[in-house]
Scaffold this motif. Sequence first.
Motif, PDB file in Angstrom:
ATOM      1  N   PHE A   1       1.568  -1.651  -6.841  1.00  0.00           N
ATOM      2  CA  PHE A   1       0.637  -0.804  -6.096  1.00  0.00           C
ATOM      3  C   PHE A   1      -0.780  -0.982  -6.640  1.00  0.00           C
ATOM      4  O   PHE A   1      -1.014  -0.830  -7.847  1.00  0.00           O
ATOM      5  CB  PHE A   1       1.015   0.677  -6.220  1.00  0.00           C
TER       6      PHE A   1
ATOM      7  N   ILE B   1      -3.591   0.946  -7.001  1.00  0.00           N
ATOM      8  CA  ILE B   1      -4.068   2.334  -6.921  1.00  0.00           C
ATOM      9  C   ILE B   1      -5.592   2.359  -6.999  1.00  0.00           C
ATOM     10  O   ILE B   1      -6.265   3.107  -6.298  1.00  0.00           O
ATOM     11  CB  ILE B   1      -3.464   3.189  -8.057  1.00  0.00           C
TER      12      ILE B   1
ATOM     13  N   LYS C   1      -1.075  10.949  -1.966  1.00  0.00           N
ATOM     14  CA  LYS C   1      -0.116  10.022  -1.379  1.00  0.00           C
ATOM     15  C   LYS C   1       0.312   8.980  -2.399  1.00  0.00           C
ATOM     16  O   LYS C   1       1.507   8.588  -2.459  1.00  0.00           O
ATOM     17  CB  LYS C   1      -0.726   9.345  -0.152  1.00  0.00           C
ATOM     18  N   ALA C   2      -0.623   8.509  -3.188  1.00  0.00           N
ATOM     19  CA  ALA C   2      -0.303   7.522  -4.216  1.00  0.00           C
ATOM     20  C   ALA C   2       0.680   8.100  -5.232  1.00  0.00           C
ATOM     21  O   ALA C   2       1.666   7.451  -5.603  1.00  0.00           O
ATOM     22  CB  ALA C   2      -1.582   7.054  -4.905  1.00  0.00           C
TER      23      ALA C   2
ATOM     24  N   THR D   1       7.926   0.393 -10.522  1.00  0.00           N
ATOM     25  CA  THR D   1       6.572   0.352  -9.973  1.00  0.00           C
ATOM     26  C   THR D   1       5.589  -0.186 -11.007  1.00  0.00           C
ATOM     27  O   THR D   1       5.707   0.078 -12.202  1.00  0.00           O
ATOM     28  CB  THR D   1       6.100   1.742  -9.520  1.00  0.00           C
TER      29      THR D   1
ATOM     30  N   MET E   1       4.190   8.434  -3.640  1.00  0.00           N
ATOM     31  CA  MET E   1       4.922   7.196  -3.392  1.00  0.00           C
ATOM     32  C   MET E   1       5.374   6.541  -4.688  1.00  0.00           C
ATOM     33  O   MET E   1       6.476   5.957  -4.739  1.00  0.00           O
ATOM     34  CB  MET E   1       4.069   6.234  -2.563  1.00  0.00           C
ATOM     35  N   VAL E   2       4.577   6.601  -5.743  1.00  0.00           N
ATOM     36  CA  VAL E   2       5.012   6.047  -7.026  1.00  0.00           C
ATOM     37  C   VAL E   2       6.232   6.809  -7.539  1.00  0.00           C
ATOM     38  O   VAL E   2       7.226   6.201  -7.972  1.00  0.00           O
ATOM     39  CB  VAL E   2       3.871   6.083  -8.069  1.00  0.00           C
TER      40      VAL E   2
ATOM     41  N   THR F   1       9.318   5.926  -5.286  1.00  0.00           N
ATOM     42  CA  THR F   1       9.805   4.564  -5.528  1.00  0.00           C
ATOM     43  C   THR F   1      10.585   4.501  -6.835  1.00  0.00           C
ATOM     44  O   THR F   1      11.658   3.885  -6.910  1.00  0.00           O
ATOM     45  CB  THR F   1       8.630   3.577  -5.551  1.00  0.00           C
TER      46      THR F   1
ATOM     47  N   THR G   1       3.024  10.309 -12.989  1.00  0.00           N
ATOM     48  CA  THR G   1       3.900   9.509 -12.123  1.00  0.00           C
ATOM     49  C   THR G   1       4.901   8.660 -12.904  1.00  0.00           C
ATOM     50  O   THR G   1       5.922   8.249 -12.347  1.00  0.00           O
ATOM     51  CB  THR G   1       3.063   8.585 -11.229  1.00  0.00           C
TER      52      THR G   1
ATOM     53  N   ARG H   1       0.851  -1.180   0.000  1.00  0.00           N
ATOM     54  CA  ARG H   1       0.000   0.000   0.000  1.00  0.00           C
ATOM     55  C   ARG H   1       0.893   1.238   0.000  1.00  0.00           C
ATOM     56  O   ARG H   1       1.961   1.245   0.635  1.00  0.00           O
ATOM     57  CB  ARG H   1      -0.901   0.006   1.239  1.00  0.00           C
ATOM     58  N   VAL H   2       0.427   2.278  -0.656  1.00  0.00           N
ATOM     59  CA  VAL H   2       1.245   3.494  -0.734  1.00  0.00           C
ATOM     60  C   VAL H   2       1.404   4.168   0.619  1.00  0.00           C
ATOM     61  O   VAL H   2       2.365   4.919   0.831  1.00  0.00           O
ATOM     62  CB  VAL H   2       0.647   4.497  -1.752  1.00  0.00           C
TER      63      VAL H   2
ATOM     64  N   CYS I   1       1.379  -0.387 -11.498  1.00  0.00           N
ATOM     65  CA  CYS I   1       0.156   0.246 -10.972  1.00  0.00           C
ATOM     66  C   CYS I   1      -1.076  -0.410 -11.552  1.00  0.00           C
ATOM     67  O   CYS I   1      -1.235  -0.513 -12.777  1.00  0.00           O
ATOM     68  CB  CYS I   1       0.153   1.740 -11.288  1.00  0.00           C
TER      69      CYS I   1
END
Length: 411
Positions: free
Chosen positions: A268, A270, A289-290, A304, A293-294, A297, A330, A246-247, A306
Amino acid sequence: MESEGITAKIVDMDWGGFSKEELVDMISKFDPDIIGITSFTSNYANAVDIAKAAKSHNPNIKIVFGGVHATFIHRDVLHTIPEVDIVVRYEGERAICEICDALDRGRKLENVKGISFRHDNRVFSTPLRHRIENLDSIPFPAFHLLEPSIEHYIGEGKEKGFPIITTRGCPFNCIFCSTAALHGRKYRTRSANNVLDEMEFVQDKYKINVISFADDNFTMKRNRVIELCRGIKERHLDFEWGCSARVDLLSKDLLEVMNSSGCKNIFFGIESASQRVLDTVKKGFSIEKAKEMVKLTEKMGIKTHCSFILGLPNETVESIDEMIRFVEETMPSGRVLPNVLEILPGTELWDKESEYFGNTPSIPAADIIRVQLELFYKFFEISSKGRELLTIEPPDIEIIGGSTAFAQTQM
């Protein structure tokens, strides 16, 4: 099962690409007393086909269904599919051994907890058994029983990968997911040492060099992840590995620790790029937040992947278009997976479908397909993924799905 003296084989119908005729041939040669079939919602129709093929070959074989789909519609399975004799509900490691023992010794199935079965055209369900608290007590998977061979399963290329499951349960409330309903809200874990022992085993035995931690929330317990990462380095386990997270359960310093021990991929879920939709489905984190974090990372050199779900409650044409903008912003270097919503038994969405969708107009199929294609295009556009496009094979929707286990009950 082996520890209980039960002779068994495992046939992965998806991975092996076996036809029904090949399955029947394997049944003829092995002559099992019991065939266990794992059923997910996505492969349930194929699982039923396998049951019918097996039963038509030998009506005396006992067919046992398990898995998330059969667990939550067990009475319907037994009322509508005469080829299925028994359904194991929830966890099945202990139940399947007790079923084999009961059938072999002529004992009553009523004494086996956590199953449903048919008797005299009536369906009976026994009391649930307690979930397994000590996951370390479960033996490592019997990889050597895979048909046609473990080597066929992992491949013969330079990268030899295999999944490892290290946890069960989920405390979160996503209305579309059945994990918490199946495994409970308590997050149960294998110890770091137990997981490291399995990693060491598959490396030594099968020369595995890529591990996929197939847990829904691998990073739920930060200290456990750190302990595991340290153990990988201390034991000199030369793996690349990936996980799902989870993010809101990651941080820069945790990513650094993971990366230093070989983490190269993070998946992730999403689900939606719309905060309104995320709140509706009780995802529990913000879209900002998503995005953060992507990006972080990727910046740290971890690829990543998604995943999105098209068609969630409160989704609109405009909100699914936000998924495209999310990917553009992202730039995930791994897979972009635009899945269409499948409402699963055991979920809040299954129980309250009319409540969630009652006043929501459906999104035109043309728009869903358009967004899927645009997201696929973005996936191949990022980092010039033309080579990956050439190597990806389209799915064969006619393939027989399900994992099937044969068991002989002579002990």
